[in-house]
Each structure stands twice: as structure tokens, then as C-alpha cells.
Motif scaffolding. Structure first.
Motif, PDB file in Angstrom:
ATOM      1  N   ALA A   1       0.816  -1.212   0.000  1.00  0.00           N
ATOM      2  CA  ALA A   1       0.000   0.000   0.000  1.00  0.00           C
ATOM      3  C   ALA A   1       0.850   1.263   0.000  1.00  0.00           C
ATOM      4  O   ALA A   1       0.371   2.338  -0.371  1.00  0.00           O
ATOM      5  N   GLY A   2       2.112   1.141   0.412  1.00  0.00           N
ATOM      6  CA  GLY A   2       3.006   2.287   0.522  1.00  0.00           C
ATOM      7  C   GLY A   2       4.060   2.006   1.575  1.00  0.00           C
ATOM      8  O   GLY A   2       4.051   0.934   2.203  1.00  0.00           O
TER       9      GLY A   2
ATOM     10  N   CYS B   1      -1.402  -0.389  11.605  1.00  0.00           N
ATOM     11  CA  CYS B   1      -2.112  -0.205  10.333  1.00  0.00           C
ATOM     12  C   CYS B   1      -2.317  -1.550   9.634  1.00  0.00           C
ATOM     13  O   CYS B   1      -3.387  -1.810   9.060  1.00  0.00           O
TER      14      CYS B   1
ATOM     15  N   LEU C   1      -4.383  -2.460   6.255  1.00  0.00           N
ATOM     16  CA  LEU C   1      -3.633  -1.548   5.392  1.00  0.00           C
ATOM     17  C   LEU C   1      -2.208  -2.084   5.267  1.00  0.00           C
ATOM     18  O   LEU C   1      -1.425  -2.024   6.214  1.00  0.00           O
TER      19      LEU C   1
ATOM     20  N   VAL D   1       0.915  -1.630   4.677  1.00  0.00           N
ATOM     21  CA  VAL D   1       1.990  -0.652   4.561  1.00  0.00           C
ATOM     22  C   VAL D   1       3.305  -1.291   5.006  1.00  0.00           C
ATOM     23  O   VAL D   1       3.332  -2.145   5.881  1.00  0.00           O
TER      24      VAL D   1
ATOM     25  N   SER E   1       5.684   2.633  -5.312  1.00  0.00           N
ATOM     26  CA  SER E   1       4.518   2.269  -4.497  1.00  0.00           C
ATOM     27  C   SER E   1       3.569   3.467  -4.422  1.00  0.00           C
ATOM     28  O   SER E   1       3.924   4.575  -4.835  1.00  0.00           O
TER      29      SER E   1
ATOM     30  N   ILE F   1      -0.241   8.225   7.842  1.00  0.00           N
ATOM     31  CA  ILE F   1      -0.228   7.072   6.926  1.00  0.00           C
ATOM     32  C   ILE F   1      -1.584   6.931   6.242  1.00  0.00           C
ATOM     33  O   ILE F   1      -1.680   6.775   5.015  1.00  0.00           O
ATOM     34  N   LYS F   2      -2.639   6.995   7.037  1.00  0.00           N
ATOM     35  CA  LYS F   2      -3.978   6.788   6.480  1.00  0.00           C
ATOM     36  C   LYS F   2      -4.360   7.917   5.518  1.00  0.00           C
ATOM     37  O   LYS F   2      -5.008   7.670   4.491  1.00  0.00           O
TER      38      LYS F   2
ATOM     39  N   ALA G   1      -2.471   7.205   2.321  1.00  0.00           N
ATOM     40  CA  ALA G   1      -3.050   6.040   1.653  1.00  0.00           C
ATOM     41  C   ALA G   1      -4.360   6.399   0.968  1.00  0.00           C
ATOM     42  O   ALA G   1      -4.633   5.969  -0.168  1.00  0.00           O
ATOM     43  N   GLN G   2      -5.160   7.221   1.640  1.00  0.00           N
ATOM     44  CA  GLN G   2      -6.438   7.648   1.049  1.00  0.00           C
ATOM     45  C   GLN G   2      -6.197   8.538  -0.165  1.00  0.00           C
ATOM     46  O   GLN G   2      -6.856   8.374  -1.212  1.00  0.00           O
TER      47      GLN G   2
ATOM     48  N   ALA H   1      -5.146   6.389  -3.027  1.00  0.00           N
ATOM     49  CA  ALA H   1      -6.261   5.610  -3.582  1.00  0.00           C
ATOM     50  C   ALA H   1      -7.144   6.480  -4.471  1.00  0.00           C
ATOM     51  O   ALA H   1      -7.577   6.056  -5.559  1.00  0.00           O
TER      52      ALA H   1
END
Length: 648
Positions: free
Chosen positions: A525-526, A545, A550, A552, A574, A637-638, A641-642, A645
């Protein structure tokens, strides 16, 4: 319950203001009695509230402030008598080393003038109390200047004297501050411009590592200042009549002058008098004994009810066991030296200290390998260059160490060492912000300044994540040529574990490779990129996470300034990359990493987290204050990630 909620048990209203006139160098009986009563009162207060720092586990530095109370009381009385003649700030070179962080003086003065309630002194160096280990202008009510690091105030005061030529300007100093090159430059300017600066030097012959008269033979404060052209008067600092006579003499003199007060450190406190222990905070039991001896009952009810505040967070991905990387540095160097004979080691290696051997790991080298060790004074620039000069020959190696905050003072010397192809291994401890009760001026956050060479030469900056990796780094790079910089924190750090395992990541099967990044856990995811004291915090955030689905990953980057081309291509493709560090967000790894990605046409969503604001005091509290705790990392992080996406 008694403790910080107590009323302040010593009545500061007992302090009696008096006026002194330098044209009258003999004290009257009333003046002498009042001064002695004021001195004893303020010394008792300093012992009490600095001991709260010992009780809460944040240190506190009693001796330097306690020492100079006689000078402070006399200077306040001079200002009281003729406020129009004197700049009404008692500037103080209250930095590290022999001064014992005389911040307690500034907080006591703030309380005396009513800017702080006396009760607040019981929160000394507590997190978020605005009473950190150094005075900071704009943070604490009543504090009139930021003292910063040792040797930086006298040069500043020169300019203040130039801007206020109609007034006399006071500056408290010490035998420690006078070892710094800044003060030699300041002395020359003060004499050349005939500035009306008056210095008050606490010459107690004590610094952190010992006694200047022993480790810096030939250095005498009085002769040094006289050589620069100042008028100098030397007195017994505990003889109030002699001290006043000396102060009256230099205040009446037109031009720069100094009173050197000879005294033992912390006179009258049996447990720490004349000892390097007086530099730091007085132990609680010693404070209670002293105060009871002074006739104060039940102060133990206050001090014994103040406790350290434990760090409440339970990290995953690492051990509960912790190691002190700054100590392990010295132990690792010993491991290298142990394989050499004493004679070969003395010819090949020189380790030089700047009065911080107990704080930067060099003490164990001094004890086990005295043949390579040079105890030296508080002269970081000269000592670094001496280490570089020793390493001028291709087969010889200098080792130097100090706090990371002082790296900023060495940039020019680092350049010269690089231009001369010198071999220097430098250990800069107290990197980042973790457990920095001394606060902002002691933050070690601009360490990337060490990488100030051109693109055609490489210097290596290493920040190991735990004690095992520290040992592996030193074993690998000790005899590498050129400039090598190793960083460690003041705080102890846990050992990193392998994913889903109780095995230590940097254990027996680990081999350090300079310039190579390390996958702690892979992900799709990253990636989070981190190092040093932030690796275990980032690991905790990454693992939490992953528990929520997630995927990561986490990359350890122990070599801070070298691009691992294989790794950057992997993580740069990534969805996102987040750099997490405790260095200055403006100058740290994150400020470079985005450029490195773009140079390679890599465009993941990118973010970086670092130190962004002045400190909060306390110890572990500095990390959440900077929004660098695991929960803050998870939020970042979230968000990345969002964003990734949505972009995809």
C-alpha cells in the motif's frame, strides 16, 4: 497530598531590597547582614525547587545557580540603587558544562519580581510547565533572554552594550564558558571598543567531567582575560565583603572588567560541595538533609511526593528491554580497540573529549583504553579539528564526540577536515528531541548540516535504530577513511524485532552495509521510511495499520545521506512514501527525500514528519508534543493512503 500542589513553603517576602553604591566599597553592618540573609534565603529556595527536578526524574542542575547567588544579590542591589545606570537584565552564559544550567536563577528572579507565582517553581522542568532546562525568551513569564549554549551570550551582550552605551551591562559567566572560543573573540571586541561590560565569573574549578585545573593545565581565567586587556579582580566569592569590594571596583572602572569569584561548587552542601556532582541536580535525600539542617521541617513531604511520570504507551514490534546507544558507542569502540595492542592503538587512534565523556559514551573508553584518550576542555571546534589533524595521516584515525546540538557550531571545521581528507569518526549524542528536558536550544535536529560537502565527495551520516545496530555500525565503519558521523539519542531505545517474531532484527545474523536501506517489513500500500529513535515508533504505527488491513511497509534508513538506488526505485513506485524523523522538518531527511524521488521520475504521494516547534520540557513528552507519536504517524499514513487511492 503534599507535592506540586503545596504552597511554596519558603516565604520569598523575606527577601529585603537594599541599595548599594559602588563609590562606597565598604559594607555597613546592616548592608552586610541583609545581603547575607538574602543570599541564604535564595540559596535555600534554589535547593528546594531544583530538587523537585531530581524527584520527577528530569534532572535540574543545582550547583551553578546556587554558587552565584551572592553576585546576583549584589547586582540586584546595584540596580535598585541606580536603575538609570544599569541594564536591568542579569545576562548569564547559562549553557552546558560548568555553569550547571543556571536557569534556576532566572526562574527565581521571575518569581521575586512577581512574574511567576512562587508555587509554580515546584513544577521545575516538568513537561508543559514552561520551566525548561534553559531560559527561553517568550516562553516563561519574567525570563528576559534565551541563554542557549555555552559561550554564546557574551558576544551577544557586546552588541547590547553597543546599543546601550549610556548604561553598564552585566554578564554572569564561569570558568567553563571562558573555555569556549566565542568568549575569546568577545573579549577582544569588548576591549577594542571599550565596552562597559562587567563580567562575574564563577571560577569553581568544576565541570561535568572533572576539574579544569587537572585536565586543562595552563588555562587560568584571570590571566586569559588580562591578556585580552580586561581589568580583572580576583576574590573569594564566599567572602561578601571581598566580593562587594571587587564588584564596586570594576563597576567604577570605565571599560570592560571582570570579577573572578573563587569558590568550591555548591559551598555548604556537604554531599556535592566541590564535586562534579554539583553540576547536576542535588539528590532528593541530600536536599532534605540540607533543608532540615537549615531548620526547615517537613520538606520531605513535598519532595518525596513528587514522582516521575512514566511513558504510558506500550509499543509493539520491539522489546520492553531498552539500550543506551550513546553508551554503547563507547563500548563498541572498545570492542575495536581490544583487538589492537596498547602500543598500536596509541599510535593509530586518538579519542578526544569535550568535557562530556559521561554523556556521550567516551567514559568507558577513558577507563579501558586510557592510552588513546585525551581529556580536553569545553572547546568543541578546536577538539574536533585536533581529531581531524590526528587523522590527517592515511593510517590514523581521530574520534570526537559531543552533543548533536553543538554540531551546528562545527560546520566550518567539518569542511576543513573534509578538504584535508582527514579520518574522523564523530559521535553526536542527544540527537532529535526525545527526553530533552533542557529543551529547544539542546535539540539535536540540524544534523544533516554535517553533509555539507560537494557532490564529488561522500561523507557518511549514520543513525542506528538500537544498541545492536550501533555496535554493528561501529564495527563496520571504524577504520573506514574520511568523515563518518554517528548519531544517538539521549533516551534509551528498545530493540527492534523481526516481524511476527521475538527475534531481534539486528542480532547475530545481521551485517551492516553502509549506504544500504533495510526492509523491516514489506508492503504494497506504501512505505514509511524512518531511522534512529523514530524507527520503533514508526514500526508500531505500521504494524497497527497492518492489523486493520492496510498493507503498509517500513524501511530503515540507517545511512541518512546516501541514496540506495535499488530501494528508492522499489518504494518510489509504491502508492505513497512517508518519511518520519525527529530532525528539523526544514533540514532533515524528509526535505531531501522528495527531491531524490523526483530526480528519478518517481511520483508517489509523499509526506514527511519531523520536529516543527519549540519544546515542551519534560522527557518522553517531547515526542507527542511534536506530533511524532505512533498515533500521529498512523493518522498521516492513512491520509496518504487515502490520497493515493483517490489519485489512482
Amino acid at each position: 497530598m503534599p507535592g506540586t500542589q503545596s504552597e511554596f513553603p519558603i516565604d520569598l517576602k523575606q527577601y529585603k531590597k537594599i541599595s548599594l553604591d559602588p563609590s562606597k566599597p565598604q559594607l555597613t553592618d546592616d548592608q552586610r547582614a541583609t545581603l547575607k540573609a538574602n543570599i541564604q534565603l535564595l540559596r535555600d529556595v534554589i535547593v528546594l525547587f531544583t530538587a523537585t527536578g531530581a524527584a520527577r526524574g528530569v534532572s535540574g542542575h543545582t550547583g551553578g545557580a546556587y554558587d552565584t547567588v551572592p553576585e546576583v544579590c549584589i547586582l540586584l542591589s546595584l540596580i535598585e540603587g541606580s536603575p538609570e545606570k544599569y541594564k536591568d537584565i542579569l545576562f548569564d552564559e547559562a549553557g552546558e558544562f560548568s555553569l550547571g544550567h543556571r536557569v534556576a536563577t532566572q526562574y527565581l528572579l521571575a518569581a521575586l519580581e512577581g512574574s511567576l507565582p512562587a508555587e509554580h517553581l515546584l513544577h521545575y522542568r516538568e513537561a508543559n510547565s514552561k520551566l525548561p532546562g534553559h531560559p527561553e525568551l517568550g516562553l516563561t513569564p519574567g525570563v528576559k533572554f534565551s541563554s542557549g549554549r555555552l559561550g554564546h551570550i557574551w558576544p551577544l551582550v557586546n552588541g547590547i552594550a553597543m546599543a546601550n552605551r549610556e548604561k553598564t551591562v552585566f554578564c554572569l559567566g564561569s570558568d567553563g564558558s571562558q573555555q569556549e572560543g566565542n568568549d575569546a573573540e568577545a573579549a577582544r571586541l569588548a576591549v577594542a571598543q571599550n565596552l562597559n561590560i562587567k563580567l562575574f565569573i564563577d571560577d569553581n574549578d568544576v565541570t561535568i567531567a572533572g576539574h579544569p585545573s587537572e585536565y586543562l593545565k595552563g588555562f587560568e581565567v584571570g590571566k586569559t582575560l588580562e591578556g585580552h586587556g580586561l581589568k580583572v579582580v580576583t576574590v573569594d566569592g564566599e567572602d561578601i565583603d571581598a566580593l562587594w569590594g571587587g564588584i564596586a571596583s570594576i563597576v567604577s572602572y570605565s571599560g570592560p572588567a571582570a570579577v573572578i569569584s573563587k569558590r568550591k561548587m555548591a559551598p555548604g552542601i556537604a554531599e556535592i560541595e566541590g564535586s562534579p556532582h554539583g553540576h547536576d541536580v542535588i539528590p532528593v535525600k541530600a536536599a532534605i538533609k540540607y533543608l532540615e539542617g537549615r531548620g526547615y521541617p517537613n520538606f520531605g513531604e513535598i519532595l518525596l511526593n513528587i514522582k516521575p511520570v512514566p511513558q504510558p504507551y506500550l509499543y509493539i514490534g520491539c522489546t520492553k528491554e531498552v539500550g543506551a546507544n550513546r553508551v554503547v558507542f563507547g563500548e563498541a569502540v572498545n570492542g575495536v580497540l581490544d583487538r589492537l595492542g596498547k602500543e598500536e592503538a596509541a599510535k593509530k587512534v586518538m579519542v578526544i573529549d569535550s568535557d562530556l565523556e559521561g554523556s556521550t559514551g567516551l567514559k568507558v573508553i577513558h577507563q579501558k583504553h586510557p592510552e588513546v584518550f585525551v581529556p580536553s576542555g569545553i572547546m568543541e571546534r578546536g577538539n574536533f579539528s585536533a581529531a581531524a589533524g590526528f587523522g590527517f595521516d592515511a593510517d590514523k584515525f581521530g574520534v570526537f564526540s559531543t552533543f548533536s546540538a553543538f554540531l551546528e557550531m562545527l560546520v566550518s571545521e567539518i569542511t576543513m577536515a573534509r578538504l584535508n581528507n582527514c579520518n574522523v569518526l564523530s559521535h553526536f549524542s542527544h540527537a532529535g528531541v526525545d527526553e530533552m528536558a533542557d529543551n529547544t536550544c539542546h535539540f539535536g535536529i540540524n544534523n544533516m548540516f554535517a553533509d555539507n560537502g560537494l557532490s564529488d565527495v561522500e561523507s557518511f551520516l549514520y543513525f542506528p535504530a538500537d544498541a545492536l545496530q550501533m555496535t554493528a555500525v561501529i564495527e563496520c565503519v571504524f577504520f573506514e577513511r574520511g568523515l563518518r558521523f554517528v548519531f544517538s539519542t539521549r533516551s534509551k531505545v528498545p530493540y527492534i524485532l523481526k516481524p511476527d517474531s521475538e527475534t531481534k532484527f539486528f542480532g547475530d545474523d545481521y551485517k551492516f552495509v553502509p549506504g544500504k536501506d533495510e526492509i523491516i517489513v514489506d508492503g504494497k500500500a506504501g512505505y514509511v521510511v524512518s531511522f534512529g529513535d523514530m524507527l520503533h515508533r514508526s514500526y508500531d504505527a505500521v504494524l497497527r495499520c497492518r492489523q486493520t488491513g492496510l498493507d503498509v511497509g517500513l524501511i530503515n534508513k540507517p545511512t541518512l545521506n546516501i541514496v540506495d538506488e535499488q530501494m528508492i526505485m522499489k518504494i518510489g513506485q509504491s502508492p505513497f512514501v512517508l518519511v518520519v524523523e525527529s530532525f528539523n522538518q526544514k533540514t532533515g531527511l524528509g526535505s531531501r527525500y522528495g527531491t531524490w524521488l523526483l530526480e528519478r521520475q518517481l511520483t508517489p504521494k509523499f509526506g514527511y514528519m519531523g520536529t516543527t516547534k519549540e519544546g515542551s520540557g519534560g522527557l518522553w513528552e517531547q515526542i507527542p508534543h511534536q506530533n511524532l507519536d505512533p498515533q500521529a504517524i498512523i493518522v498521516k499514513i492513512k491520509a496518504l493512503a487515502q490520497a493515493a487511492a483517490v489519485s489512482h
